[in-house]
Design a protein around this motif. Sequence first.
Motif, PDB file in Angstrom:
ATOM      1  N   MET A 196      41.974  33.158  42.782  1.00 50.47           N
ATOM      2  CA  MET A 196      42.769  33.816  41.732  1.00 50.47           C
ATOM      3  C   MET A 196      42.028  35.030  41.195  1.00 50.47           C
ATOM      4  SD  MET A 196      42.521  30.978  38.671  1.00 50.47           S
ATOM      5  CE  MET A 196      42.638  29.515  39.685  1.00 50.47           C
ATOM      6  N   ASP A 225      36.256  29.200  47.453  1.00 51.73           N
ATOM      7  CA  ASP A 225      36.554  28.830  46.062  1.00 51.73           C
ATOM      8  C   ASP A 225      36.347  27.332  45.904  1.00 51.73           C
ATOM      9  OD1 ASP A 225      38.399  30.608  43.829  1.00 51.73           O
ATOM     10  OD2 ASP A 225      38.138  28.467  43.410  1.00 51.73           O
ATOM     11  N   SER A 256      27.514  27.269  42.911  1.00 46.39           N
ATOM     12  CA  SER A 256      26.279  26.868  42.232  1.00 46.39           C
ATOM     13  C   SER A 256      25.523  25.791  43.007  1.00 46.39           C
ATOM     14  CB  SER A 256      26.572  26.387  40.805  1.00 46.39           C
ATOM     15  OG  SER A 256      27.314  25.193  40.823  1.00 46.39           O
ATOM     16  N   ALA A 305      32.513  34.957  42.319  1.00 42.72           N
ATOM     17  CA  ALA A 305      32.854  33.762  41.530  1.00 42.72           C
ATOM     18  C   ALA A 305      32.048  33.715  40.234  1.00 42.72           C
ATOM     19  CB  ALA A 305      32.605  32.492  42.339  1.00 42.72           C
ATOM     20  N   GLY A 306      32.725  33.400  39.140  1.00 47.88           N
ATOM     21  CA  GLY A 306      32.027  33.305  37.866  1.00 47.88           C
ATOM     22  C   GLY A 306      32.912  32.665  36.819  1.00 47.88           C
ATOM     23  N   VAL A 327      29.523  40.810  41.158  1.00 44.63           N
ATOM     24  CA  VAL A 327      30.364  41.024  39.981  1.00 44.63           C
ATOM     25  C   VAL A 327      29.561  40.749  38.714  1.00 44.63           C
ATOM     26  CG1 VAL A 327      32.473  40.435  38.785  1.00 44.63           C
ATOM     27  CG2 VAL A 327      32.460  40.597  41.267  1.00 44.63           C
ATOM     28  N   ALA A 328      29.246  41.839  38.007  1.00 45.61           N
ATOM     29  CA  ALA A 328      28.635  41.721  36.680  1.00 45.61           C
ATOM     30  C   ALA A 328      29.779  41.761  35.670  1.00 45.61           C
ATOM     31  CB  ALA A 328      27.625  42.835  36.465  1.00 45.61           C
ATOM     32  N   SER A 329      29.681  42.611  34.691  1.00 43.17           N
ATOM     33  CA  SER A 329      30.695  42.690  33.627  1.00 43.17           C
ATOM     34  C   SER A 329      30.224  43.786  32.683  1.00 43.17           C
ATOM     35  CB  SER A 329      30.730  41.350  32.878  1.00 43.17           C
ATOM     36  OG  SER A 329      31.404  41.491  31.633  1.00 43.17           O
ATOM     37  N   TYR A 387      26.939  34.061  29.122  1.00 42.34           N
ATOM     38  CA  TYR A 387      27.694  34.986  29.989  1.00 42.34           C
ATOM     39  C   TYR A 387      26.981  36.339  30.065  1.00 42.34           C
ATOM     40  CZ  TYR A 387      31.729  37.410  32.000  1.00 42.34           C
ATOM     41  OH  TYR A 387      32.553  38.147  32.830  1.00 42.34           O
ATOM     42  N   PRO A 447      33.448  45.029  35.217  1.00 40.25           N
ATOM     43  CA  PRO A 447      34.804  45.166  34.669  1.00 40.25           C
ATOM     44  C   PRO A 447      34.810  44.958  33.155  1.00 40.25           C
ATOM     45  CG  PRO A 447      34.738  43.602  36.520  1.00 40.25           C
ATOM     46  CD  PRO A 447      33.331  43.861  36.102  1.00 40.25           C
ATOM     47  N   PRO A 457      43.487  35.104  34.934  1.00 37.70           N
ATOM     48  CA  PRO A 457      43.524  33.822  34.214  1.00 37.70           C
ATOM     49  C   PRO A 457      42.317  33.633  33.291  1.00 37.70           C
ATOM     50  CG  PRO A 457      44.219  33.504  36.478  1.00 37.70           C
ATOM     51  CD  PRO A 457      43.759  34.940  36.375  1.00 37.70           C
ATOM     52  N   VAL A 498      40.612  35.887  31.570  1.00 39.23           N
ATOM     53  CA  VAL A 498      40.751  36.671  30.334  1.00 39.23           C
ATOM     54  C   VAL A 498      41.890  36.117  29.475  1.00 39.23           C
ATOM     55  CG1 VAL A 498      41.469  38.959  29.542  1.00 39.23           C
ATOM     56  CG2 VAL A 498      39.569  38.720  31.105  1.00 39.23           C
TER      57      VAL A 498
HETATM   58  P1  NAD Z   1      39.318  33.769  37.182  1.00 41.32           P
HETATM   59  O1  NAD Z   1      38.924  32.572  36.393  1.00 41.32           O
HETATM   60  O2  NAD Z   1      40.677  34.329  36.995  1.00 41.32           O
HETATM   61  O3  NAD Z   1      39.055  33.511  38.732  1.00 41.32           O
HETATM   62  C1  NAD Z   1      37.768  33.059  39.147  1.00 41.32           C
HETATM   63  C2  NAD Z   1      37.872  32.307  40.441  1.00 41.32           C
HETATM   64  O4  NAD Z   1      36.546  31.870  40.779  1.00 41.32           O
HETATM   65  C3  NAD Z   1      38.745  31.046  40.337  1.00 41.32           C
HETATM   66  O5  NAD Z   1      39.548  30.941  41.481  1.00 41.32           O
HETATM   67  C4  NAD Z   1      37.717  29.902  40.263  1.00 41.32           C
HETATM   68  O6  NAD Z   1      38.208  28.690  40.812  1.00 41.32           O
HETATM   69  C5  NAD Z   1      36.579  30.483  41.083  1.00 41.32           C
HETATM   70  N1  NAD Z   1      35.286  29.892  40.724  1.00 41.32           N
HETATM   71  C6  NAD Z   1      34.734  29.777  39.493  1.00 41.32           C
HETATM   72  N2  NAD Z   1      33.548  29.149  39.567  1.00 41.32           N
HETATM   73  C7  NAD Z   1      33.348  28.852  40.873  1.00 41.32           C
HETATM   74  C8  NAD Z   1      32.309  28.194  41.575  1.00 41.32           C
HETATM   75  N3  NAD Z   1      31.250  27.661  40.938  1.00 41.32           N
HETATM   76  N4  NAD Z   1      32.398  28.084  42.916  1.00 41.32           N
HETATM   77  C9  NAD Z   1      33.479  28.586  43.567  1.00 41.32           C
HETATM   78  N5  NAD Z   1      34.510  29.199  42.957  1.00 41.32           N
HETATM   79  C10 NAD Z   1      34.434  29.328  41.621  1.00 41.32           C
HETATM   80  O7  NAD Z   1      38.235  34.887  36.806  1.00 41.32           O
HETATM   81  P2  NAD Z   1      38.257  36.465  37.098  1.00 41.32           P
HETATM   82  O8  NAD Z   1      38.651  37.147  35.850  1.00 41.32           O
HETATM   83  O9  NAD Z   1      38.935  36.773  38.367  1.00 41.32           O
HETATM   84  O10 NAD Z   1      36.688  36.679  37.260  1.00 41.32           O
HETATM   85  C11 NAD Z   1      36.056  36.912  38.502  1.00 41.32           C
HETATM   86  C12 NAD Z   1      34.682  37.483  38.236  1.00 41.32           C
HETATM   87  O11 NAD Z   1      34.834  38.690  37.498  1.00 41.32           O
HETATM   88  C13 NAD Z   1      33.785  36.581  37.391  1.00 41.32           C
HETATM   89  O12 NAD Z   1      32.450  36.676  37.857  1.00 41.32           O
HETATM   90  C14 NAD Z   1      33.909  37.171  36.010  1.00 41.32           C
HETATM   91  O13 NAD Z   1      32.790  36.904  35.212  1.00 41.32           O
HETATM   92  C15 NAD Z   1      34.010  38.637  36.352  1.00 41.32           C
HETATM   93  N6  NAD Z   1      34.601  39.457  35.305  1.00 41.32           N
HETATM   94  C16 NAD Z   1      35.910  39.359  34.994  1.00 41.32           C
HETATM   95  C17 NAD Z   1      36.421  40.178  34.002  1.00 41.32           C
HETATM   96  C18 NAD Z   1      37.859  40.147  33.609  1.00 41.32           C
HETATM   97  O14 NAD Z   1      38.215  40.853  32.686  1.00 41.32           O
HETATM   98  N7  NAD Z   1      38.714  39.404  34.256  1.00 41.32           N
HETATM   99  C19 NAD Z   1      35.594  41.071  33.330  1.00 41.32           C
HETATM  100  C20 NAD Z   1      34.265  41.141  33.685  1.00 41.32           C
HETATM  101  C21 NAD Z   1      33.774  40.346  34.684  1.00 41.32           C
END
Ligand code: NAD
Length: 260
Positions: free
Chosen positions: A16, A37, A67, A93-94, A143-145, A158, A188, A194, A196
């Motif tokens: 996702m 995932d 992890s 992944a995060g 992927v940082a942030s 975080y 980002p 999901p 956010v």
């Molecule tokens: P999300 O929760 O929408 O999707 C994350 C996906 O990673 C999910 O499918 C989840 O099942 C998977 N995941 C989480 N932990 C896992 C693990 N231990 N092993 C395998 N899969 C795992 O999150 P997102 O917004 O798409 O975030 C993705 C990355 O972007 C993350 O590292 C997040 O910190 C970073 N990020 C997101 C934003 C944002 O605004 N969305 C901003 C800055 C950074």
Amino acid sequence: MVDMKDNVVIITGAAMGLGLATAKELAAKGASLVLVDYNEEALNAQVKSLKEQYPSIEILSIVADVSNEEAVKNYVNKTIDKFGKIDGFYNNAGIEGKQASITDYDLDVFKKVIDINLMGVYYGLRYVIPQMQKQNYGRIVNVASVGGIRGVLNQTPYVASKHAVAGMTKNAALEYGQYGILTNAIAPGAILTPMVAEAFKQVNPEDPAAAEKEYASNNPTRRLGQPEDVAKVVAFLISKDNGYVSGQVIAIDGGESNMY
Ligand code: NAD
């Protein structure tokens, strides 16, 4: 459009959000994908729909928790067994964890955030890089942030983990540039995924839409980012078109990180 037909790219957190958006972007460019995932159900559903939409591309899906060091070794080995190489690695992944001040932060959640966001990214680098060294070629996007370049209230693990990702990115660029491996991080801002959506629920449980609106109003562009805004930048950084950008932490936030 960059043609990525001869590229094999691993994407973690692919079921996702930002991982999925990049999977779609790279599928459209013809890349072979390894989608990782720990959410098996969501991963299977997305792989099915990607295969229907892009029947000519190859997709290997692997359920793994990033992890877990053995699980990371396993997704890397399975990729090499099937494709013989790894051109791109989207180390994405995060999790966010819960929002609380430093002194109130739940220690178990703190450690979990560090295990996934810091150790998961590190294990990925540790096991993907040797293959890229053999090839004398690789493109890595961690992927940082924006939480990797400044503080974010009530999100200490975080922010700590994302600063660590930014640091590891710079070191990987220094240590492995000589092998044709370019490593960058993206930072980002608030992108509507999901994760956010969940954060806005924590900020204002009664009215998450109001929290979202207020956040967007503070951005120079007056909107939140979309996953596709991020995917297009990643698609460049992870392709052969990126010839000389390395060791950078690239904000994708509508310019917001320049404000104070
Ligand atoms: P999300 O929760 O929408 O999707 C994350 C996906 O990673 C999910 O499918 C989840 O099942 C998977 N995941 C989480 N932990 C896992 C693990 N231990 N092993 C395998 N899969 C795992 O999150 P997102 O917004 O798409 O975030 C993705 C990355 O972007 C993350 O590292 C997040 O910190 C970073 N990020 C997101 C934003 C944002 O605004 N969305 C901003 C800055 C950074």
